[in-house]
Design an enzyme around this catalytic site. Sequence first.
Site, PDB file in Angstrom:
ATOM      1  N   LEU A   1       5.513   5.984  -2.253  1.00  0.00           N
ATOM      2  CA  LEU A   1       5.618   5.894  -0.792  1.00  0.00           C
ATOM      3  C   LEU A   1       4.394   6.541  -0.161  1.00  0.00           C
ATOM      4  CD1 LEU A   1       9.345   7.052  -0.362  1.00  0.00           C
ATOM      5  CD2 LEU A   1       8.500   4.699  -0.253  1.00  0.00           C
ATOM      6  N   HIS A   2       3.775   5.842   0.784  1.00  0.00           N
ATOM      7  CA  HIS A   2       2.644   6.459   1.473  1.00  0.00           C
ATOM      8  C   HIS A   2       2.444   5.953   2.894  1.00  0.00           C
ATOM      9  CE1 HIS A   2       0.738   2.661   0.296  1.00  0.00           C
ATOM     10  NE2 HIS A   2      -0.183   2.927   1.200  1.00  0.00           N
ATOM     11  N   ARG A   3       3.121   4.876   3.282  1.00  0.00           N
ATOM     12  CA  ARG A   3       2.872   4.300   4.607  1.00  0.00           C
ATOM     13  C   ARG A   3       3.494   5.158   5.705  1.00  0.00           C
ATOM     14  NH1 ARG A   3       0.270  -0.383   4.329  1.00  0.00           N
ATOM     15  NH2 ARG A   3       0.327  -1.460   2.315  1.00  0.00           N
TER      16      ARG A   3
ATOM     17  N   ASP B   1       6.122   1.004  -1.118  1.00  0.00           N
ATOM     18  CA  ASP B   1       5.671   0.398   0.130  1.00  0.00           C
ATOM     19  C   ASP B   1       4.211  -0.066  -0.002  1.00  0.00           C
ATOM     20  OD1 ASP B   1       4.304   2.821   0.232  1.00  0.00           O
ATOM     21  OD2 ASP B   1       5.423   3.614   1.940  1.00  0.00           O
TER      22      ASP B   1
END
Length: 362
Positions: free
Chosen positions: A208-210, A282
């Site tokens: 996850l990074h967005r 994501d």
Amino acid sequence: MKITLIAGARPNFMKIAPIIHAIQNAQKKGKDISFRLVHTGQHFDEKMSATFFRELNIPQPDVNLECGGGSQAEQTAAIMIAFEKELLMNPVDLVLVVGDVTSTMACSIVAKKVNIKVAHVEAGIRSFDLTMPEEINRMVTDSITDYFFTTSEIANANLRKSGVSEEAIFFVGNVMIDTLLENIPRFLAPSVFSTLGLQKDNYLVMTLHRPANVDQGEKLKELILTIVNNVDGLPVLFPIHPRTAKIFSDLGIQAENLFIIDPLGYLEFNYLVANAKAVITDSGGITEETTVMGIPCITLRDNTERPETITIGTNELVGTNPLALLPVLSQLLNGKWKKGGIPEKWDGMAAERIVECLLNLQ
């Protein structure tokens, strides 16, 4: 033909590597083609940058512009200023950019300003979501590109609708998959695989990074807890992005089946993916890799620029509402995930097609 290749961020390196190898093969056959590799320095973390050059057999860059850090505007400006000096000192026939990161857009603008032609690898993909910086990068880059190298017929259609002539579009396939297929025999088990006693098809990988998922602590906490509490106790491995780590550390999440690990190199990360029961992500690029490896993929986004990973591949788009995960996780655990197929020309030969096209442009 003299070409400058641009690499700036982690996804770029996987796309540049097969193009470099294809150029080197053409040189061995006596073809008139050479390259200068420019690393903008957009990603400067060891795990996010230097490791990839070693693992993917990419030569050290001819120059590193060292433009890491800062806001979107600051980084764009820094790359443009530094790359203009680089290009004026080392003029070429063509600047080739890949993907959709800040470096892609910034270097394309600079090249066109000094009347050098631009080729865009992975042109034409669209999420139609202008809240994504990457979408703006794609649109700006494609608006000034001369040669469009595409991954799918959907991308071709997007370009045609925007007025790009058929002669400028080259449907070559997916260079990310070139790199994947080349390196599958080299995948390397990270130490965590044995440390945790992991077994094939018996754990999940999460990335996850967005901003929509990680910028709000409570939203991130709800997402993670929904996942770890609804996978029948399966281990969930979370190689944590530096951006996400800062927020996660304040959330106080306690879960026996959640394992936070450092970012991994390409070969180790994809070993985990190839042996996982599923991936929750994501990221866009990971959805392509899971499609080719036949691994179920759950994408926590409201849209995707890679719809073929859903219509053809193993990916499902579930949005960013944690509750939407529940039926999808149930489907996964009950063994009812779709089989999926591989999109056209995702066959490991995209870079060879690109170099062949470039040689025909001379």
